[in-house]
Every structure is written in C-alpha cells, then in structure tokens.
Design a protein around this motif. Structure first.
Motif, PDB file in Angstrom:
ATOM      1  N   LEU A   1     -19.369 102.570  30.038  1.00 60.40           N
ATOM      2  CA  LEU A   1     -19.216 102.570  28.567  1.00 60.40           C
ATOM      3  C   LEU A   1     -20.501 102.978  28.221  1.00 60.40           C
ATOM      4  O   LEU A   1     -21.758 102.410  28.466  1.00 60.40           O
ATOM      5  CB  LEU A   1     -18.938 101.125  28.290  1.00 60.40           C
ATOM      6  N   LYS A   2     -20.661 103.380  26.947  1.00 58.23           N
ATOM      7  CA  LYS A   2     -21.858 103.913  26.097  1.00 58.23           C
ATOM      8  C   LYS A   2     -21.849 103.195  24.790  1.00 58.23           C
ATOM      9  O   LYS A   2     -20.782 102.922  24.296  1.00 58.23           O
ATOM     10  CB  LYS A   2     -21.634 105.644  26.043  1.00 58.23           C
ATOM     11  N   PRO A   3     -22.989 103.361  24.096  1.00 53.15           N
ATOM     12  CA  PRO A   3     -23.168 102.685  22.873  1.00 53.15           C
ATOM     13  C   PRO A   3     -22.067 103.299  21.876  1.00 53.15           C
ATOM     14  O   PRO A   3     -21.470 102.748  20.966  1.00 53.15           O
ATOM     15  CB  PRO A   3     -24.699 102.871  22.600  1.00 53.15           C
ATOM     16  N   GLU A   4     -21.873 104.680  22.035  1.00 51.32           N
ATOM     17  CA  GLU A   4     -21.159 105.375  21.230  1.00 51.32           C
ATOM     18  C   GLU A   4     -19.635 105.012  21.309  1.00 51.32           C
ATOM     19  O   GLU A   4     -18.979 105.589  20.471  1.00 51.32           O
ATOM     20  CB  GLU A   4     -21.326 106.848  21.332  1.00 51.32           C
ATOM     21  N   ASP A   5     -19.332 104.402  22.246  1.00 56.84           N
ATOM     22  CA  ASP A   5     -18.046 103.786  22.522  1.00 56.84           C
ATOM     23  C   ASP A   5     -17.793 102.607  21.620  1.00 56.84           C
ATOM     24  O   ASP A   5     -16.478 102.293  21.508  1.00 56.84           O
ATOM     25  CB  ASP A   5     -17.669 103.435  23.778  1.00 56.84           C
ATOM     26  N   THR A   6     -18.749 102.016  20.951  1.00 53.95           N
ATOM     27  CA  THR A   6     -18.648 100.633  20.141  1.00 53.95           C
ATOM     28  C   THR A   6     -17.536 101.091  19.020  1.00 53.95           C
ATOM     29  O   THR A   6     -17.623 102.029  18.195  1.00 53.95           O
ATOM     30  CB  THR A   6     -19.855 100.662  19.491  1.00 53.95           C
TER      31      THR A   6
ATOM     32  N   GLY B   1     -22.989 101.055  30.534  1.00 57.59           N
ATOM     33  CA  GLY B   1     -22.592 101.160  31.968  1.00 57.59           C
ATOM     34  C   GLY B   1     -21.589 100.179  32.594  1.00 57.59           C
ATOM     35  O   GLY B   1     -21.159 100.495  33.699  1.00 57.59           O
ATOM     36  N   ASP B   2     -21.348  99.082  31.732  1.00 62.48           N
ATOM     37  CA  ASP B   2     -20.424  98.192  32.117  1.00 62.48           C
ATOM     38  C   ASP B   2     -18.909  98.827  31.789  1.00 62.48           C
ATOM     39  O   ASP B   2     -18.584  99.921  31.455  1.00 62.48           O
ATOM     40  CB  ASP B   2     -20.532  96.996  31.303  1.00 62.48           C
ATOM     41  N   SER B   3     -17.923  97.949  32.348  1.00 65.33           N
ATOM     42  CA  SER B   3     -16.506  98.464  32.404  1.00 65.33           C
ATOM     43  C   SER B   3     -15.698  97.095  31.604  1.00 65.33           C
ATOM     44  O   SER B   3     -16.179  95.970  31.549  1.00 65.33           O
ATOM     45  CB  SER B   3     -15.917  98.515  33.604  1.00 65.33           C
ATOM     46  N   LEU B   4     -14.903  97.654  30.802  1.00 59.45           N
ATOM     47  CA  LEU B   4     -13.681  96.820  30.192  1.00 59.45           C
ATOM     48  C   LEU B   4     -12.458  97.276  30.487  1.00 59.45           C
ATOM     49  O   LEU B   4     -12.362  98.390  30.551  1.00 59.45           O
ATOM     50  CB  LEU B   4     -14.033  96.758  28.699  1.00 59.45           C
ATOM     51  N   THR B   5     -11.498  96.535  30.600  1.00 54.41           N
ATOM     52  CA  THR B   5     -10.038  96.884  30.579  1.00 54.41           C
ATOM     53  C   THR B   5      -9.240  96.390  29.281  1.00 54.41           C
ATOM     54  O   THR B   5      -9.193  95.081  29.100  1.00 54.41           O
ATOM     55  CB  THR B   5      -9.253  96.520  31.652  1.00 54.41           C
TER      56      THR B   5
ATOM     57  N   GLN C   1      -3.442  95.056  16.082  1.00 59.06           N
ATOM     58  CA  GLN C   1      -4.167  94.617  15.101  1.00 59.06           C
ATOM     59  C   GLN C   1      -5.785  95.004  15.581  1.00 59.06           C
ATOM     60  O   GLN C   1      -6.622  94.872  14.356  1.00 59.06           O
ATOM     61  CB  GLN C   1      -4.328  93.033  15.096  1.00 59.06           C
ATOM     62  N   GLY C   2      -5.804  95.680  16.507  1.00 60.35           N
ATOM     63  CA  GLY C   2      -7.095  96.089  17.115  1.00 60.35           C
ATOM     64  C   GLY C   2      -7.957  94.787  17.799  1.00 60.35           C
ATOM     65  O   GLY C   2      -7.913  93.671  17.753  1.00 60.35           O
ATOM     66  N   THR C   3      -8.884  95.434  18.668  1.00 61.38           N
ATOM     67  CA  THR C   3      -9.803  94.436  19.481  1.00 61.38           C
ATOM     68  C   THR C   3     -11.106  95.101  19.334  1.00 61.38           C
ATOM     69  O   THR C   3     -11.136  96.426  19.796  1.00 61.38           O
ATOM     70  CB  THR C   3      -9.246  94.273  20.846  1.00 61.38           C
ATOM     71  N   GLN C   4     -12.118  94.616  19.136  1.00 67.45           N
ATOM     72  CA  GLN C   4     -13.536  94.738  19.128  1.00 67.45           C
ATOM     73  C   GLN C   4     -14.142  95.232  20.458  1.00 67.45           C
ATOM     74  O   GLN C   4     -14.181  94.282  21.221  1.00 67.45           O
ATOM     75  CB  GLN C   4     -14.380  93.946  18.330  1.00 67.45           C
ATOM     76  N   VAL C   5     -14.559  96.334  20.473  1.00 61.88           N
ATOM     77  CA  VAL C   5     -15.593  96.636  21.628  1.00 61.88           C
ATOM     78  C   VAL C   5     -16.727  96.920  21.137  1.00 61.88           C
ATOM     79  O   VAL C   5     -17.042  98.000  20.558  1.00 61.88           O
ATOM     80  CB  VAL C   5     -14.881  97.794  22.686  1.00 61.88           C
ATOM     81  N   THR C   6     -17.879  96.540  21.807  1.00 55.43           N
ATOM     82  CA  THR C   6     -19.138  96.634  21.437  1.00 55.43           C
ATOM     83  C   THR C   6     -20.171  96.929  22.573  1.00 55.43           C
ATOM     84  O   THR C   6     -20.208  96.077  23.635  1.00 55.43           O
ATOM     85  CB  THR C   6     -20.005  95.374  20.830  1.00 55.43           C
ATOM     86  N   VAL C   7     -20.747  97.866  22.896  1.00 54.67           N
ATOM     87  CA  VAL C   7     -21.639  98.374  23.705  1.00 54.67           C
ATOM     88  C   VAL C   7     -22.890  98.404  23.536  1.00 54.67           C
ATOM     89  O   VAL C   7     -23.451  99.127  22.378  1.00 54.67           O
ATOM     90  CB  VAL C   7     -21.010  99.754  24.288  1.00 54.67           C
TER      91      VAL C   7
END
Length: 124
Positions: free
Chosen positions: A86-91, A15-19, A116-122
């Motif tokens: 955000l959902k866990p499947e967005d990880t 449920g959180d947000s990131l940019t 190079q990529g950036t990690q998103v973990t929900v």
C-alpha cells in the motif's frame, strides 16, 4: 434490493497490506458482477477493480495492477479486495458495488447497488 456492507479498512503504513470484504444480501449475488471503487477527498470516485459473476474475468486500474487482487466467494456472498504494498496515494474511502448483470464494468454509472464505504488510510 441488494444490500452491501464493506469491512476491513483501517490505518496502515506504506508497504503494509489490508484485505477488504464486501458482504452482500438480499439478491442473487452469484449472478452479479462486482466492483471496487475508491474516492479520495476532493476527487471523483474512481474505478479500482472488477470481477464478473463467476470470477473468470477480472480487470484492474493500472495503478493497482500487481498489488491488489479482487476475488469472490459466491457460497459466502462475499467479494474481497486484497491490497498489498500500500502507498499513501491509495488513501481513500473504498466502496464495493454490484451490477444487475453478470459482465463486469469499470464505470460507476453501470452499477446498481453500493455499500457505505470503508476508510483506508496509508501513512508514509
């Protein structure tokens, strides 16, 4: 040669947000269509969102429609991905990519430059 650097990833709760931001250098950013892709462990890299050179055309994968927003600031040579609800499947590791063409595309093979990529973990 275009150099892309992503930033803004992190660990958040459902449920959180990131940019995410992607800063480009070394090329003519304003002439490049841009895309965001992601890759979860054990899965192929998948398309998330894309935007044409001017920002007038945008396209999203179905799973993020209504939650994610792609935008660009050509004056700052930066493309953004605002991610809400955000959902866990967005990880995944999120990558930005640039085309040498102005028109957007959803296939990774159509992009010429990658960050190079950036990690998103929900977490749930």
């Amino acid at each position: 040669q275009v150099h892309l650097v992503e930033s803004g990833g992190g660990l958040v709760h459902t449920g959180d947000s990131l940019t995410l931001s992607c800063a480009a250098s070394g090329g003519t950013f304003s002439n490049a269509a841009m895309g965001w892709f992601r890759q979860a462990p054990g899965k192929d890299r998948e398309f998330v969102a894309t935007i044409n050179w001017s920002g007038s055309y945008i396209y999203y994968t179905d799973s993020v429609k209504g939650r994610f927003t792609i935008s660009r600031d050509n004056a700052k040579n930066t493309v953004y991905l605002q991610m809400n609800s955000l959902k866990p499947e967005d990880t995944a590791v999120y990558y930005c990519a640039a085309r040498s063409l102005r028109s957007y595309h959803t296939r990774p093979s159509e992009y010429d430059y990658w960050g190079q990529g950036t990690q998103v973990t929900v977490s749930s």
